[in-house]
Design a protein around this motif. Structure first.
Motif, short mmCIF file in Angstrom:
data_model
loop_
_atom_site.label_atom_id
_atom_site.label_comp_id
_atom_site.label_asym_id
_atom_site.label_seq_id
_atom_site.Cartn_x
_atom_site.Cartn_y
_atom_site.Cartn_z
N ASP A 299 2.40 1.82 -3.41
CA ASP A 299 1.18 2.41 -4.33
C ASP A 299 1.11 3.86 -3.99
O ASP A 299 0.94 4.40 -5.31
CB ASP A 299 -0.27 1.47 -3.96
CG ASP A 299 0.09 0.02 -4.31
OD1 ASP A 299 0.74 -0.17 -5.18
OD2 ASP A 299 -0.82 -0.49 -3.84
N ASP B 243 -8.29 0.41 0.24
CA ASP B 243 -8.62 2.02 0.40
C ASP B 243 -7.82 2.51 1.48
O ASP B 243 -7.76 2.11 2.64
CB ASP B 243 -10.24 1.93 0.96
CG ASP B 243 -10.54 3.29 0.96
OD1 ASP B 243 -9.97 4.42 0.68
OD2 ASP B 243 -11.70 3.83 1.59
N LEU C 68 0.89 -1.32 -0.07
CA LEU C 68 0.24 -0.05 -0.02
C LEU C 68 0.79 1.29 -0.02
O LEU C 68 0.66 2.29 -0.81
CB LEU C 68 -0.82 0.02 1.26
CG LEU C 68 -1.89 1.09 1.46
CD1 LEU C 68 -2.67 1.34 0.17
CD2 LEU C 68 -2.60 1.01 2.67
N GLY D 97 1.81 6.35 -7.19
CA GLY D 97 0.70 6.70 -7.87
C GLY D 97 -0.08 5.67 -8.27
O GLY D 97 -0.91 5.81 -9.42
N SER D 98 0.32 4.33 -7.99
CA SER D 98 -0.64 3.19 -8.35
C SER D 98 -1.75 2.93 -7.88
O SER D 98 -2.20 3.59 -6.75
CB SER D 98 0.02 2.00 -8.35
OG SER D 98 1.59 2.03 -8.97
N THR D 99 -2.69 2.13 -8.38
CA THR D 99 -4.10 1.92 -7.66
C THR D 99 -3.64 1.27 -6.56
O THR D 99 -2.94 -0.02 -6.17
CB THR D 99 -4.88 0.81 -8.58
OG1 THR D 99 -5.19 1.67 -9.83
CG2 THR D 99 -6.14 0.65 -7.94
N PRO D 100 -4.05 1.79 -5.33
CA PRO D 100 -3.93 1.37 -3.81
C PRO D 100 -4.33 -0.15 -3.66
O PRO D 100 -5.53 -0.61 -4.18
CB PRO D 100 -4.69 2.14 -3.09
CG PRO D 100 -4.95 3.64 -3.80
CD PRO D 100 -4.98 2.91 -5.25
#
Length: 438
Positions: free
Chosen positions: A412, A422, A409, A416-419
């Motif tokens: 990410d 959440d 996480l 800037g990747s998709t976490p």
């Protein structure tokens, strides 16, 4: 000091430039560096002492979803899904086994608390279920009849070896191209145009685009040096282990008075689940208002103690020059003495409840200082007041089990990747004004 940590060889020299600098060689810092390296990011990991020298090698070794704060469950679930794959990915044995974990309840009040947790957690897909006393006896043979009225059982949870995992991740990150230096404390951060530009270490300066602080119990002090207020305290956990034993339980067990889990060497790690001590230090007064709600609701779990750490930490400078020797060089490794009283209490209770542990030999005792936030939930976030600076800290004793997910996480967020999950529950801003600049 915990003596069985696997050693990791450092890189030959400090680089002049890197993409991301990770400060702290505990399980969270190492997991973050490993995830960044897998993504092809030039990563440098800097540790003031040795890899996993503090709490990351001293914890219980539980890999659990059970009993987590509801905000942590998605991160715990994502981590648990990763644990079975880690040995193959790291090309090293880390001792992970999905043996199940039980929380045994002494009375109906405790059982109701576990039932309430299960009602909140069930929609996340946890494998937990309630057992009555007879079912508990089947899953935990040899338990004293009448000692417990039931238990919460999670068959998917398991265990791994803390003194092995972080070093294995560190070696894998280096094979992927990461630079790693031990005995290399970071003294401070330099900025340019208001954002992170370089870190200053005791060995020299490294230009960097981003910094991840995964400093565990040291994070609040480092943040204060930067003018950032991070409400975080240290609490003392006391643990012991036995030599190898035959015929004992495979599943891990926790109660309000003790816990145990089998080790890869056949021995057992034993602790007092409700015996965490909170040393009174200057930060206790600095963050008193932040921690008052926890103190009111967790009196049985956290016990205040006045000891030598008050005077040790009183000598820590709030600010220091980047040219000066820092507090991180004056005390390389936090190596506290365990509480004999707490461990004796745990032994008395475990002997009464589980006859297998009567008259056993204790091979070693140790202590570890755990980084705790006011809500016992970690911070995994960027810091708006200092662009390029990230925090991964305050795991409150849950860092080992959630490390595979937490490191991913954090990586990410940096890239800037998709976490992975959440990130909202782990935002620094939840502390409100307490998270602002000092």
């Amino acid at each position: 000091m915990y003596p069985h940590i696997q050693t990791v060889d450092s890189s030959p020299k400090l680089p002049e430039e890197t993409d991301v600098t990770v400060i702290g060689g505990g399980i969270i810092g190492v997991s973050t560096a490993w995830a960044l390296s897998r993504a092809g990011v030039r990563t440098t990991l800097l540790e003031k002492g040795v890899i996993a020298g503090e709490q990351s090698s001293r914890n219980w070794g539980w890999c659990r979803t059970m009993g987590r704060d509801e905000r942590e469950i998605p991160l715990a679930m994502a981590s648990l899904a990763r644990w079975p794959e880690l040995a193959a990915e790291l090309s090293e044995e880390i001792g992970f086994k999905r043996t199940g974990i039980l929380y045994a309840c002494r009375d109906e009040t405790e059982l109701t608390q576990q039932r309430d947790w299960l009602a909140r957690a069930s929609h996340y897909g946890v494998s937990s279920r309630l057992l009555d006393a007879a079912e508990l006896a089947r899953y935990m043979p040899g338990i004293e009849p009448g000692a417990f009225v039931g238990a919460l059982y999670t068959p998917d949870d398991g265990r791994a070896e803390p003194d092995v995992v972080a070093p294995a991740m560190a070696r894998s990150a280096m094979r992927l191209g990461a630079t790693l230096l031990q005995q290399c404390a970071v003294r401070g951060i330099e900025t340019q145009s208001g954002r992170v530009h370089a870190v200053v270490t005791e060995r020299g300066r490294v230009r960097t685009q981003a910094v991840v602080l995964a400093g565990g119990a040291w994070s609040s002090l480092f943040c204060r040096h930067l003018g950032i207020r991070l409400p975080q305290l240290k609490v003392l956990g006391s643990v012991m282990r036995t030599p190898p034993m035959t015929g004992g339980p495979e599943a891990a067990l926790g109660t309000s008075g003790f816990s145990f889990r089998k080790r890869a060497d056949g021995g057992y790690t034993i602790a007092h689940r409700g015996g965490t001590l909170a040393p009174i230090v200057p930060d206790s007064f600095r963050y008193l208002r932040d921690f008052l709600p926890m103190m009111r609701t967790s009196r049985e779990e956290f016990r205040l103690r006045l000891d030598a750490r008050l005077w040790q930490e009183a000598w820590h400078h709030r600010r220091w020059s980047n040219d000066d020797i820092s507090p991180f060089e004056r005390e390389r490794v936090l190596d506290p003495m365990p509480s004999s009283r707490v461990l004796k209490e745990a032994m008395r209770q475990i002997s009464d409840a589980v006859p297998f542990f009567r008259n056993i030999e204790i091979a070693q005792r140790w202590g570890g200082l755990i980084d705790v936030t006011p809500d016992s939930v970690p911070v995994i976030d960027s810091i708006n007041t200092l662009p390029g600076f990230y925090l991964a800290t305050g795991f409150s004793g849950h860092g080992f089990g959630t490390a595979p997910g937490a490191g991913q996480l954090m990586a990410d967020l940096v890239t800037g990747s998709t976490p992975l999950v959440d990130p909202e529950p782990y935002r620094f801003s939840r502390f409100g004004k307490t998270g602002s600049k000092v």
